[in-house]
Write an enzyme that holds these catalytic residues in place. Structure first.
Site, PDB file in Angstrom:
ATOM      1  N   SER A 202      31.812  -1.142  42.620  1.00  0.00           N
ATOM      2  CA  SER A 202      30.874  -0.404  41.355  1.00  0.00           C
ATOM      3  C   SER A 202      30.348  -1.277  40.511  1.00  0.00           C
ATOM      4  O   SER A 202      29.264  -1.269  39.956  1.00  0.00           O
ATOM      5  CB  SER A 202      32.247   0.452  40.615  1.00  0.00           C
ATOM      6  OG  SER A 202      32.957  -0.358  40.028  1.00  0.00           O
ATOM      7  N   ARG A 206      26.372  -0.557  40.443  1.00  0.00           N
ATOM      8  CA  ARG A 206      25.688   0.061  39.220  1.00  0.00           C
ATOM      9  C   ARG A 206      24.391  -0.677  38.903  1.00  0.00           C
ATOM     10  O   ARG A 206      23.418  -0.124  38.497  1.00  0.00           O
ATOM     11  CB  ARG A 206      26.758   0.043  38.277  1.00  0.00           C
ATOM     12  CG  ARG A 206      26.313   0.892  36.866  1.00  0.00           C
ATOM     13  CD  ARG A 206      27.216   0.685  35.896  1.00  0.00           C
ATOM     14  NE  ARG A 206      28.577   1.315  36.223  1.00  0.00           N
ATOM     15  CZ  ARG A 206      29.659   0.299  36.419  1.00  0.00           C
ATOM     16  NH1 ARG A 206      29.505  -0.899  36.525  1.00  0.00           N
ATOM     17  NH2 ARG A 206      30.961   0.787  36.827  1.00  0.00           N
ATOM     18  N   ASN A 210      20.558   0.658  39.300  1.00  0.00           N
ATOM     19  CA  ASN A 210      19.682   0.929  37.998  1.00  0.00           C
ATOM     20  C   ASN A 210      18.389   0.002  38.101  1.00  0.00           C
ATOM     21  O   ASN A 210      17.372   0.642  37.649  1.00  0.00           O
ATOM     22  CB  ASN A 210      20.577   0.733  36.807  1.00  0.00           C
ATOM     23  CG  ASN A 210      21.142   1.702  36.373  1.00  0.00           C
ATOM     24  OD1 ASN A 210      20.943   2.781  35.969  1.00  0.00           O
ATOM     25  ND2 ASN A 210      22.758   1.593  36.601  1.00  0.00           N
TER      26      ASN A 210
END
Lengths: 283, 95
Positions: A202, A206, A210
């Protein structure tokens, strides 16, 4: 160059194959293990060196009476990071604050490369090397290898402190009896394994997601002027590109800061959980 | 035995009433935690299948476990919202 080729060209790393098999895979446009993304390594190394250089220079010129503007700025960042460490970290460990500061600054600066005009550095690189097809991907955090490398480093620290603080038996107990108690040990082992693996995943996905999406939007905005502004149409499309670019740039400035901040805070939180005996934080 | 367990559970809940503020940052990433749990389930299942040569039993069952674990985690995280007293509540408590 068509729009698809333009985007693909910008999102392809400058890769060095370490053996013939890897070279074959790269030529086919595939990813392979025995290859180095030279641009990612070089740019992230240069940014790291910049942090070390500026920190060493500032360290020699520290003033106690009336600090200058830059020293004030750096002190405010230090204060911000140490406040976060105090809030999020339960015990005391001299490694955590410097680690958090390094992560925050390094990730932020790597993300910041996204705000440099998308064609500037690749074009300069092509002029310098004399190869008009040379690849250069300037944002290291849009390379999954970078974000995974950082998150695996953090994960190694999490495992190390878990074993060091809880002991081998305490750590094993976490796998055996969490989360469903002593009657479902096989399920607990698999569940805790999944939970632990999901932490670095994660963290890495992430940040990568992004930044990659942000870079893609910048490329799409760059395409407005690049492909549509022909002749008098440029009078309409060029200002639109500038406007959209400015808007996305301001928004993205928030995104890069937030992503660097989240990476830092989650590192502190995960390491904090590793430092707690019998951690029960709902995560 | 059962009563003993219940008692422990209650004690655990009361100690969780005031969570550390920084752990609330996990709330920002509840979505990605859920997704990562699912992906991690697939990865662990794939590895177990590879070891025991049982494709696709572990692959699918670990994905289900990852899904359940993901929901459990997001539920645990969002539950924390109930435990965080708002500023107004804190002020009235202090009065």
């Amino acid at each position: 160059m068509g729009t698809v080729e333009y985007i693909q060209h910008h999102l392809t790393n400058n890769t060095l194959a370490l053996n013939a098999e890897a070279q074959e895979a790269i030529d086919k446009g595939q990813m392979t293990f025995w290859a180095l993304n030279l641009d990612t390594i070089a740019i992230s190394f240069l940014i790291g060196a910049l942090i070390v250089f500026v920190a060493a220079r500032l360290g020699k010129q520290l003033e106690t009476g009336k600090p200058g503007g830059f020293q004030n700025f750096v002190e405010s960042i230090l204060d911000f990071v140490s406040t976060n460490v105090r809030d999020a970290f339960p015990g005391h460990n001299a490694l955590i604050a410097p680690l958090a500061l390094t992560i925050f600054l390094w990730v932020w600066l790597m993300n910041f490369m996204d705000l440099i005009p998308v064609d500037l550095l690749p074009m300069l690189f092509q002029v310098i090397t004399g190869n008009e097809h040379a690849h250069l991907k300037v944002v290291p955090t849009t390379d999954l290898n970078t974000t995974l490398a950082m998150s695996f480093t953090v994960f190694a620290l999490i495992l190390f402190y878990n074993v060091k603080i809880k002991g081998v038996w305490g750590f094993t107990k976490m796998f055996l009896f969490h989360p469903f108690g002593k009657f479902l040990i096989p399920v607990n082992i698999v569940m805790t394994l999944i939970e632990e693996v999901s932490k670095p995943l994660s963290l890495a996905l992430r940040l990568f997601g992004n930044m990659f999406a942000g870079e893609l939007v910048f490329l799409l905005i760059a395409l407005i002027g690049g492909t549509l502004a022909v002749g008098a149409a440029a009078l309409f499309w060029a200002p639109l590109q500038v406007l959209l670019d400015l808007g996305w740039l301001i928004f993205h400035l928030l995104v890069i800061t937030l992503q660097a901040f989240i990476f830092m805070v989650l590192t502190i939180v995960y390491l904090g959980m590793a430092h707690e005996d019998d951690a029960e934080m709902g995560h | 035995m059962n009563n003993d367990y219940e008692h422990k559970k209650v004690v655990k809940n009361t100690t969780q009433e005031v969570p550390s503020p920084a752990a609330n940052f996990l709330l920002i990433s509840a979505g990605s935690i859920f997704t990562s749990m699912l992906i991690a389930g697939f990865i662990v299942g794939y590895m177990l299948d590879h070891i025991f040569d049982t494709t696709p039993i572990f692959f699918l069952s670990c994905a289900v476990l990852g899904f359940i674990g993901g929901i459990q985690k997001v539920h645990a995280l969002t539950k924390r919202l109930d435990h965080i007293p708002s500023k107004n509540e804190q002020e009235t408590k202090n009065d």
